[in-house]
Write an enzyme that holds these catalytic residues in place. Structure first.
Site, PDB file in Angstrom:
ATOM      1  N   ARG A  22      45.267  32.873  45.025  1.00 20.38           N
ATOM      2  CA  ARG A  22      46.591  32.669  44.448  1.00 20.38           C
ATOM      3  C   ARG A  22      47.348  31.707  45.340  1.00 20.38           C
ATOM      4  NH1 ARG A  22      44.748  34.095  40.471  1.00 20.38           N
ATOM      5  NH2 ARG A  22      45.271  35.829  39.090  1.00 20.38           N
ATOM      6  N   LYS A  35      35.070  41.837  45.266  1.00 15.54           N
ATOM      7  CA  LYS A  35      33.917  41.332  44.501  1.00 15.54           C
ATOM      8  C   LYS A  35      33.608  39.871  44.834  1.00 15.54           C
ATOM      9  CE  LYS A  35      36.082  42.924  40.836  1.00 15.54           C
ATOM     10  NZ  LYS A  35      36.997  43.865  41.489  1.00 15.54           N
ATOM     11  N   HIS A  46      43.179  25.441  38.842  1.00 18.23           N
ATOM     12  CA  HIS A  46      42.874  26.851  38.563  1.00 18.23           C
ATOM     13  C   HIS A  46      41.675  26.998  37.606  1.00 18.23           C
ATOM     14  CE1 HIS A  46      45.019  30.944  38.895  1.00 18.23           C
ATOM     15  NE2 HIS A  46      43.754  31.153  38.601  1.00 18.23           N
ATOM     16  N   GLU A  54      52.280  26.287  40.792  1.00 13.03           N
ATOM     17  CA  GLU A  54      51.381  25.710  39.785  1.00 13.03           C
ATOM     18  C   GLU A  54      51.858  25.904  38.343  1.00 13.03           C
ATOM     19  OE1 GLU A  54      47.812  28.085  40.762  1.00 13.03           O
ATOM     20  OE2 GLU A  54      47.898  28.890  38.729  1.00 13.03           O
TER      21      GLU A  54
HETATM   22  P1  NAI Z   1      38.957  42.519  44.364  1.00  8.67           P
HETATM   23  O1  NAI Z   1      40.059  43.454  44.007  1.00  8.67           O
HETATM   24  O2  NAI Z   1      37.544  42.897  44.067  1.00  8.67           O
HETATM   25  O3  NAI Z   1      39.032  42.194  45.936  1.00  8.67           O
HETATM   26  C1  NAI Z   1      40.220  41.902  46.613  1.00  8.67           C
HETATM   27  C2  NAI Z   1      40.024  42.365  48.058  1.00  8.67           C
HETATM   28  O4  NAI Z   1      41.157  41.955  48.798  1.00  8.67           O
HETATM   29  C3  NAI Z   1      39.906  43.884  48.189  1.00  8.67           C
HETATM   30  O5  NAI Z   1      38.745  44.230  48.926  1.00  8.67           O
HETATM   31  C4  NAI Z   1      41.177  44.269  48.931  1.00  8.67           C
HETATM   32  O6  NAI Z   1      40.989  45.381  49.813  1.00  8.67           O
HETATM   33  C5  NAI Z   1      41.442  42.988  49.714  1.00  8.67           C
HETATM   34  N1  NAI Z   1      42.788  42.925  50.250  1.00  8.67           N
HETATM   35  C6  NAI Z   1      43.914  43.555  49.815  1.00  8.67           C
HETATM   36  N2  NAI Z   1      44.936  43.289  50.641  1.00  8.67           N
HETATM   37  C7  NAI Z   1      44.447  42.461  51.609  1.00  8.67           C
HETATM   38  C8  NAI Z   1      45.011  41.860  52.765  1.00  8.67           C
HETATM   39  N3  NAI Z   1      46.287  42.075  53.097  1.00  8.67           N
HETATM   40  N4  NAI Z   1      44.221  41.082  53.532  1.00  8.67           N
HETATM   41  C9  NAI Z   1      42.922  40.888  53.213  1.00  8.67           C
HETATM   42  N5  NAI Z   1      42.328  41.457  52.154  1.00  8.67           N
HETATM   43  C10 NAI Z   1      43.082  42.226  51.358  1.00  8.67           C
HETATM   44  O7  NAI Z   1      39.339  41.130  43.700  1.00  8.67           O
HETATM   45  P2  NAI Z   1      38.381  39.895  43.379  1.00  8.67           P
HETATM   46  O8  NAI Z   1      37.817  40.045  42.020  1.00  8.67           O
HETATM   47  O9  NAI Z   1      37.459  39.669  44.521  1.00  8.67           O
HETATM   48  O10 NAI Z   1      39.464  38.711  43.281  1.00  8.67           O
HETATM   49  C11 NAI Z   1      40.171  38.265  44.426  1.00  8.67           C
HETATM   50  C12 NAI Z   1      41.308  37.358  43.984  1.00  8.67           C
HETATM   51  O11 NAI Z   1      40.771  36.161  43.422  1.00  8.67           O
HETATM   52  C13 NAI Z   1      42.188  37.938  42.856  1.00  8.67           C
HETATM   53  O12 NAI Z   1      43.219  38.738  43.370  1.00  8.67           O
HETATM   54  C14 NAI Z   1      42.732  36.717  42.182  1.00  8.67           C
HETATM   55  O13 NAI Z   1      43.980  36.419  42.741  1.00  8.67           O
HETATM   56  C15 NAI Z   1      41.737  35.611  42.551  1.00  8.67           C
HETATM   57  N6  NAI Z   1      41.051  35.035  41.376  1.00  8.67           N
HETATM   58  C16 NAI Z   1      41.152  33.682  41.162  1.00  8.67           C
HETATM   59  C17 NAI Z   1      40.493  33.096  40.087  1.00  8.67           C
HETATM   60  C18 NAI Z   1      40.524  31.606  39.837  1.00  8.67           C
HETATM   61  O14 NAI Z   1      40.118  31.160  38.757  1.00  8.67           O
HETATM   62  N7  NAI Z   1      40.975  30.778  40.757  1.00  8.67           N
HETATM   63  C19 NAI Z   1      39.735  33.911  39.137  1.00  8.67           C
HETATM   64  C20 NAI Z   1      39.665  35.322  39.505  1.00  8.67           C
HETATM   65  C21 NAI Z   1      40.321  35.848  40.568  1.00  8.67           C
END
Ligand code: NAI
Length: 344
Positions: free
Chosen positions: A230, A153, A291, A259
């Site tokens: 992360r 997303k 964060h 963190e």
């Molecule tokens: P999502 O689940 O929609 O997308 C994650 C994508 O990463 C998926 O398409 C998945 O196939 C892919 N993925 C899985 N393994 C992988 C790999 N080895 N190499 C490359 N891509 C891989 O998650 P979304 O909503 O896009 O969030 C992504 C990350 O953002 C979360 O996991 C979370 O850690 C982080 N996040 C950080 C926030 C902040 O405030 N700093 C807030 C929300 C999320």
């Protein structure tokens, strides 16, 4: 139902207090993080609500289960802080799969623009009536190559924004989007060709330290690195070396490997003991924030609403849309996708 709400901050209460009465839930706010010592504050509650840095370990799970807690409500997307195997058949773990992916993508972009054009430094200078622009030169993003790791997303929105800047976007994801909207490449090609690299994948055993000595060595000199996903995606000591050797030209971090100790807390009166964090923050071309990529009004409302809805579904014994267990993630053998059945 009662919720024990750990690691509560004033900004959490705004939306939870506004929405909880509508569901008939009452909330017990607890300032500290969930630990084996203070789990007992959840006594009499059906659910605990936790955030990214609460460690929901096997021991904590067993203790919560022993006092009758039924669910852990994660008020976040990432879930690497939960021992799912230990929770299986004891506690339902539910998360907020999406609240505002725009908030995180837009913030990642803010980091990129600041690091590239050095607005964070310009701000400090002009406040001190120093109007010199020496050392503040950036580069045009237009025409450059952006590498996006993870096209879920957030990554997809980030790719759209960067395309809007006139960048060529390439991406890596083991499960790429089906619509072919983004040019996918192998990870090595992404490291080698990108002028900007932005991480949007979850933290898993495969992605831990995906930015390391070897991947950094493949990157272009002067590459800008953005991580709002992360902290442990990046091996901090290798990153520090790469900044020192001028391999990396700029870094924007909203997350950091260690963190837990610091982020979300006011530590301005303390002597910081984390030498790597202090070293990182000493570089003029590294911008670290605490964060906060998720932190918009829209996201906070959506987080509160989904968290409360998750518990409401459990109360009504309905399908738990946002439950996640180790079988869902690892073996995909829960009936969720096909039969809309709960994991247990
Ligand atoms: P999502 O689940 O929609 O997308 C994650 C994508 O990463 C998926 O398409 C998945 O196939 C892919 N993925 C899985 N393994 C992988 C790999 N080895 N190499 C490359 N891509 C891989 O998650 P979304 O909503 O896009 O969030 C992504 C990350 O953002 C979360 O996991 C979370 O850690 C982080 N996040 C950080 C926030 C902040 O405030 N700093 C807030 C929300 C999320």
């Amino acid at each position: 139902m009662k919720i024990a709400f750990y690691d509560a901050k004033p900004y959490d209460k705004v939306w939870f207090d506004a929405l909880a009465p509508g569901y008939g839930f009452s909330i017990r706010y607890i300032e500290g993080r969930l630990t084996t010592e203070n789990y007992v504050l959840a006594d009499g509650c059906e659910a605990v609500c936790v955030f990214v840095n609460d460690r929901v370990s096997e021991q904590v799970i067993d203790l919560l289960y022993s006092i009758g807690v039924q669910a852990v409500l994660l008020r976040c997307t990432g879930y690497n802080n939960v021992d799912f195997r230990a929770a299986y058949k004891k506690l339902h773990i539910m998360r907020v799969p999406a609240y505002s992916p725009y908030a995180v993508a837009e913030y990642s972009c803010a980091l990129l623009l600041s690091v590239n054009r050095k607005t964070h430094r310009a701000y400090s200078r002009t406040r001190d009536y120093n109007f010199s622009i020496n050392g503040l030169m950036g580069t045009d993003l237009h025409g450059k190559i952006a590498g996006v790791v993870g096209t879920g997303k957030i990554g997809r929105i980030m790719a759209g924004i960067l395309t809007g800047f006139g960048m060529e976007v390439i991406a890596y994801d083991p499960y790429p989007p089906a619509d072919g909207s983004i040019r996918m490449v192998g990870l090595e090609e992404l490291w080698r060709r990108s002028d900007v690299i932005s991480l949007h994948c979850p933290l898993t055993p495969e992605t831990t330290h995906i930015i390391n000595k070897d991947s950094l060595a493949m990157m272009k000199n002067g590459v800008i690195l953005i991580n709002s996903s992360r902290g442990a995606l990046v091996d901090t000591s290798s990153l520090i070396e790469a900044v020192m050797s001028r391999k990396v030209g700029g870094v924007g971090l909203d997350v950091y490997e260690e963190e837990d100790e610091y982020f979300f807390e006011d530590r301005s009166n303390d002597i910081l003991e984390d030498e790597e964090l202090v070293r990182l923050m000493s570089f003029p071309n590294v911008l670290v924030t605490s964060h906060q990529a998720f932190f918009t009004a829209e996201a906070m409302e959506a987080i509160a609403r989904t968290t409360l809805q998750n518990l409401d579904l459990l109360r009504k014994n309905e399908f738990l849309e946002n439950e996640i267990c180790y079988r869902c993630g690892k073996e995909g053998i829960c009936g969720r996708e096909t039969k809309r059945e709960n994991c247990f």
